[in-house]
Motif scaffolding. Structure first.
Motif, PDB file in Angstrom:
ATOM      1  N   ALA B  18       0.847  -1.196   0.000  1.00  0.00           N
ATOM      2  CA  ALA B  18       0.000   0.000   0.000  1.00  0.00           C
ATOM      3  C   ALA B  18       0.879   1.241   0.000  1.00  0.00           C
ATOM      4  O   ALA B  18       1.808   1.345   0.785  1.00  0.00           O
ATOM      5  CB  ALA B  18      -0.894  -0.007   1.235  1.00  0.00           C
ATOM      6  N   GLY B  19       0.595   2.148  -0.928  1.00  0.00           N
ATOM      7  CA  GLY B  19       1.313   3.422  -0.958  1.00  0.00           C
ATOM      8  C   GLY B  19       2.671   3.354  -1.623  1.00  0.00           C
ATOM      9  O   GLY B  19       3.397   4.353  -1.649  1.00  0.00           O
ATOM     10  N   CYS B  20       3.060   2.218  -2.191  1.00  0.00           N
ATOM     11  CA  CYS B  20       4.350   2.111  -2.889  1.00  0.00           C
ATOM     12  C   CYS B  20       4.333   3.007  -4.133  1.00  0.00           C
ATOM     13  O   CYS B  20       3.376   2.991  -4.895  1.00  0.00           O
ATOM     14  CB  CYS B  20       4.590   0.665  -3.291  1.00  0.00           C
ATOM     15  SG  CYS B  20       6.036   0.461  -4.351  1.00  0.00           S
ATOM     16  N   GLY B  21       5.397   3.754  -4.336  1.00  0.00           N
ATOM     17  CA  GLY B  21       5.437   4.706  -5.449  1.00  0.00           C
ATOM     18  C   GLY B  21       5.556   4.063  -6.821  1.00  0.00           C
ATOM     19  O   GLY B  21       5.337   4.723  -7.841  1.00  0.00           O
ATOM     20  N   ASN B  22       5.904   2.785  -6.873  1.00  0.00           N
ATOM     21  CA  ASN B  22       6.089   2.144  -8.188  1.00  0.00           C
ATOM     22  C   ASN B  22       4.837   2.218  -9.057  1.00  0.00           C
ATOM     23  O   ASN B  22       4.925   2.415 -10.264  1.00  0.00           O
ATOM     24  CB  ASN B  22       6.474   0.665  -8.013  1.00  0.00           C
ATOM     25  CG  ASN B  22       7.846   0.497  -7.377  1.00  0.00           C
ATOM     26  OD1 ASN B  22       8.581   1.458  -7.228  1.00  0.00           O
ATOM     27  ND2 ASN B  22       8.171  -0.713  -6.996  1.00  0.00           N
ATOM     28  N   GLY B  23       3.662   2.053  -8.425  1.00  0.00           N
ATOM     29  CA  GLY B  23       2.409   2.070  -9.190  1.00  0.00           C
ATOM     30  C   GLY B  23       2.184   3.418  -9.865  1.00  0.00           C
ATOM     31  O   GLY B  23       1.689   3.482 -10.996  1.00  0.00           O
ATOM     32  N   THR B  24       2.569   4.489  -9.182  1.00  0.00           N
ATOM     33  CA  THR B  24       2.423   5.832  -9.751  1.00  0.00           C
ATOM     34  C   THR B  24       3.315   5.979 -10.986  1.00  0.00           C
ATOM     35  O   THR B  24       2.912   6.559 -11.994  1.00  0.00           O
ATOM     36  CB  THR B  24       2.812   6.892  -8.689  1.00  0.00           C
ATOM     37  OG1 THR B  24       2.017   6.678  -7.527  1.00  0.00           O
ATOM     38  CG2 THR B  24       2.622   8.291  -9.210  1.00  0.00           C
ATOM     39  N   VAL B  25       4.522   5.430 -10.903  1.00  0.00           N
ATOM     40  CA  VAL B  25       5.457   5.541 -12.037  1.00  0.00           C
ATOM     41  C   VAL B  25       4.946   4.730 -13.231  1.00  0.00           C
ATOM     42  O   VAL B  25       5.089   5.148 -14.382  1.00  0.00           O
ATOM     43  CB  VAL B  25       6.880   5.108 -11.607  1.00  0.00           C
ATOM     44  CG1 VAL B  25       7.843   5.168 -12.783  1.00  0.00           C
ATOM     45  CG2 VAL B  25       7.378   5.991 -10.470  1.00  0.00           C
ATOM     46  N   ILE B  26       4.309   3.606 -12.956  1.00  0.00           N
ATOM     47  CA  ILE B  26       3.692   2.838 -14.052  1.00  0.00           C
ATOM     48  C   ILE B  26       2.639   3.705 -14.744  1.00  0.00           C
ATOM     49  O   ILE B  26       2.607   3.812 -15.973  1.00  0.00           O
ATOM     50  CB  ILE B  26       3.053   1.524 -13.530  1.00  0.00           C
ATOM     51  CG1 ILE B  26       4.129   0.593 -12.976  1.00  0.00           C
ATOM     52  CG2 ILE B  26       2.257   0.831 -14.636  1.00  0.00           C
ATOM     53  CD1 ILE B  26       3.596  -0.711 -12.415  1.00  0.00           C
ATOM     54  N   ASN B  27       1.774   4.361 -13.947  1.00  0.00           N
ATOM     55  CA  ASN B  27       0.738   5.232 -14.532  1.00  0.00           C
ATOM     56  C   ASN B  27       1.352   6.292 -15.442  1.00  0.00           C
ATOM     57  O   ASN B  27       0.899   6.507 -16.562  1.00  0.00           O
ATOM     58  CB  ASN B  27      -0.047   5.966 -13.435  1.00  0.00           C
ATOM     59  CG  ASN B  27      -0.830   5.043 -12.542  1.00  0.00           C
ATOM     60  OD1 ASN B  27      -1.030   3.876 -12.870  1.00  0.00           O
ATOM     61  ND2 ASN B  27      -1.272   5.547 -11.412  1.00  0.00           N
ATOM     62  N   CYS B  28       2.385   6.964 -14.927  1.00  0.00           N
ATOM     63  CA  CYS B  28       2.984   8.072 -15.679  1.00  0.00           C
ATOM     64  C   CYS B  28       3.653   7.555 -16.952  1.00  0.00           C
ATOM     65  O   CYS B  28       3.556   8.173 -18.010  1.00  0.00           O
ATOM     66  CB  CYS B  28       3.997   8.816 -14.814  1.00  0.00           C
ATOM     67  SG  CYS B  28       3.236   9.625 -13.396  1.00  0.00           S
ATOM     68  N   THR B  29       4.319   6.418 -16.856  1.00  0.00           N
ATOM     69  CA  THR B  29       5.001   5.862 -18.028  1.00  0.00           C
ATOM     70  C   THR B  29       3.980   5.482 -19.094  1.00  0.00           C
ATOM     71  O   THR B  29       4.156   5.797 -20.281  1.00  0.00           O
ATOM     72  CB  THR B  29       5.835   4.630 -17.624  1.00  0.00           C
ATOM     73  OG1 THR B  29       6.690   4.989 -16.542  1.00  0.00           O
ATOM     74  CG2 THR B  29       6.673   4.130 -18.799  1.00  0.00           C
ATOM     75  N   VAL B 175       3.565  14.048 -10.780  1.00  0.00           N
ATOM     76  CA  VAL B 175       3.085  13.120 -11.806  1.00  0.00           C
ATOM     77  C   VAL B 175       3.015  13.738 -13.203  1.00  0.00           C
ATOM     78  O   VAL B 175       3.332  13.081 -14.192  1.00  0.00           O
ATOM     79  CB  VAL B 175       1.717  12.517 -11.423  1.00  0.00           C
ATOM     80  CG1 VAL B 175       1.891  11.519 -10.281  1.00  0.00           C
ATOM     81  CG2 VAL B 175       0.714  13.578 -11.046  1.00  0.00           C
ATOM     82  N   LYS B 176       2.637  14.993 -13.288  1.00  0.00           N
ATOM     83  CA  LYS B 176       2.522  15.624 -14.609  1.00  0.00           C
ATOM     84  C   LYS B 176       3.905  15.818 -15.216  1.00  0.00           C
ATOM     85  O   LYS B 176       4.128  15.564 -16.400  1.00  0.00           O
ATOM     86  CB  LYS B 176       1.820  16.990 -14.492  1.00  0.00           C
ATOM     87  CG  LYS B 176       0.412  16.909 -13.972  1.00  0.00           C
ATOM     88  CD  LYS B 176      -0.581  16.983 -15.096  1.00  0.00           C
ATOM     89  CE  LYS B 176      -1.963  16.633 -14.562  1.00  0.00           C
ATOM     90  NZ  LYS B 176      -3.017  16.694 -15.519  1.00  0.00           N
TER      91      LYS B 176
END
Ligand code: TPP
Ligand code: SF4
Ligand code: SF4
Ligand code: SF4
Ligand code: MG
Lengths: 90, 262
Positions: B18-29, B175-176
């Motif tokens: 929960a809250g790991c930043g990897n998922g956010t980087v997947i979204n941005c990529t 993120v942007k």
């Protein structure tokens, strides 16, 4: 459209509560059946995407959706006959 | 299309904490890949081993989940065999800079047309929180229980010195900007290196005064400083606040590159 959190994906990290300019996401209070405390939505119809996403043909703002590490946030069409809430905030 | 069309919905939720930043980087990529107008059939994601390296498993395109540290070696092979493919590499700080350190500098030297996204959580997340080459001085980890005594690598400086054509750094809060940087990387021929600082609440945050995922993201928000401002302060002889993370585009140039689409 309406803003929803997919309870099967959300892990309750509360990152969404940090980024929304309208403060639509509030930390949740009680765990769901998976034991996850999913954030509560405070008048989600204020999100500009609810009104304007279809009109503009793209996602506006989108900070919450991008930062959500669990891909749990999206906007879905209301079911036929479902009441639509509209709110405009400046 | 949107970024979510690139996700393997049947594989979600992913295994990240929960809250790991990897998922956010997947979204941005995926958002960047989508905005670049790439075709799924012509895009390949490659990774090594680590939490970060599990990312390609959640994406619909062809992918290679390779051995620890060797993502860039496999990606080099793919790109040189078929330059028509767009190749994106996901890697971690340990994968890229510890066991894979030599592949990193030589891929930059060759300036192979890859987009490399490093999720730098400053720790070996997957194996339980050992110190990595990017663990900051004095940070606690299972192998540095009294605080790391070693200086850390600056991965962007390393990529610039070794010859990468495009280098930038952002964080999971930005993120942007991160999406825009990855998009610029995809569009720049030669090796593009994008460092994404991410929170690892389980193995880094917990031991280093960030009790909640939010706390480390808040730190990224308050301690990030644009490279232009950092340079201006340096020129004026002013002090850069401690623990500042330098953000923004750090290099964009046109060295000879290999494996570029013709
Ligand atoms: C050849 C080899 N050595 C060591 C390991 C054990 N190992 C697995 S992941 C990892 C470190 C991962 O760190 P990083 O690349 O930063 O990824 P993170 O989990 O932090 O995202 C190590 C040492 C391995 N799998 N293979
Ligand atoms: S898109 Fe922006 S305004 Fe709408 S809910 Fe998300 S963060 Fe808030
Ligand atoms: S950011 Fe996503 S996973 Fe985290 S609490 Fe909000 S909806 Fe849930
Ligand atoms: S151990 Fe750290 S890097 Fe790995 S999934 Fe958990 S939070 Fe993310
Ligand atoms: Mg790591």
């Amino acid at each position: 459209m309406k803003l929803v959190i997919d309870e099967k994906r959300c892990k309750g990290c509360n990152l969404c509560t940090m980024v929304c300019p309208y403060k639509i996401y509030k930390p949740g209070k009680k765990p769901n059946e998976r034991g996850i405390v999913v954030p509560e939505l405070d008048r989600p119809e204020r999100c500009p995407n609810c009104r304007l996403q279809a009109l503009y043909g793209r996602t506006l703002c989108g900070m919450c959706q991008m930062i959500c590490p669990d891909q749990a946030i999206s906007w879905v069409e209301e079911k036929p006959g479902e009441k639509k809430k509209v709110a405009i905030e400046f | 299309m949107t970024f979510s069309d690139w996700l393997r919905a049947d594989r979600l939720p992913h295994i990240f904490c929960a809250g790991c930043g990897n998922g956010t980087v997947i979204n941005c990529t995926l958002n960047a890949v989508d905005q670049a107008g790439l075709e799924k059939e012509e895009t390949v994601f490659v990774s090594g081993i680590g939490c970060s390296s599990r990312a390609p498993g959640y994406i619909v395109t062809d992918s290679l989940h390779t051995t620890h540290g060797r993502a860039l070696a496999f990606a080099t092979g793919i790109k040189m065999a078929n330059p028509a493919l767009s190749v994106v590499v996901f890697t971690g700080d340990g994968d890229l800079a510890a066991i894979g350190g030599n592949h990193f500098i030589h891929a930059c030297r060759r300036n192979i047309d890859l987009t490399v996204v490093c999720m730098n959580n400053m720790i070996y997340g997957m194996t339980g929180g050992q110190g990595s080459p990017t663990t900051p001085r004095m940070a606690l980890s299972t192998t540095t229980p009294y605080g790391s005594a070693e200086p850390a690598f600056d991965l962007c400086e390393l990529a610039i010195a070794a010859g990468a054509n495009y280098v930038s750094r952002w964080t999971s809060y930005h993120v942007k900007e991160l999406t825009r940087a990855i998009l610029a990387g995809l569009r720049t021929p030669g090796l593009s290196f994008i460092e994404a600082m991410v929170q690892c609440p389980t193995n880094f945050g917990r031991r280093n005064r960030y009790r909640q995922p939010l706390d480390q993201v808040e730190y990224f928000k308050t301690h990030g400083m644009l490279v232009e401002k950092v340079r201006r302060l340096q020129e004026e002889g002013q002090e850069i606040p401690p623990e500042t993370i330098v953000l923004g585009e750090l290099a964009r140039r046109n060295r000879p590159a290999m494996g570029v689409k013709t």
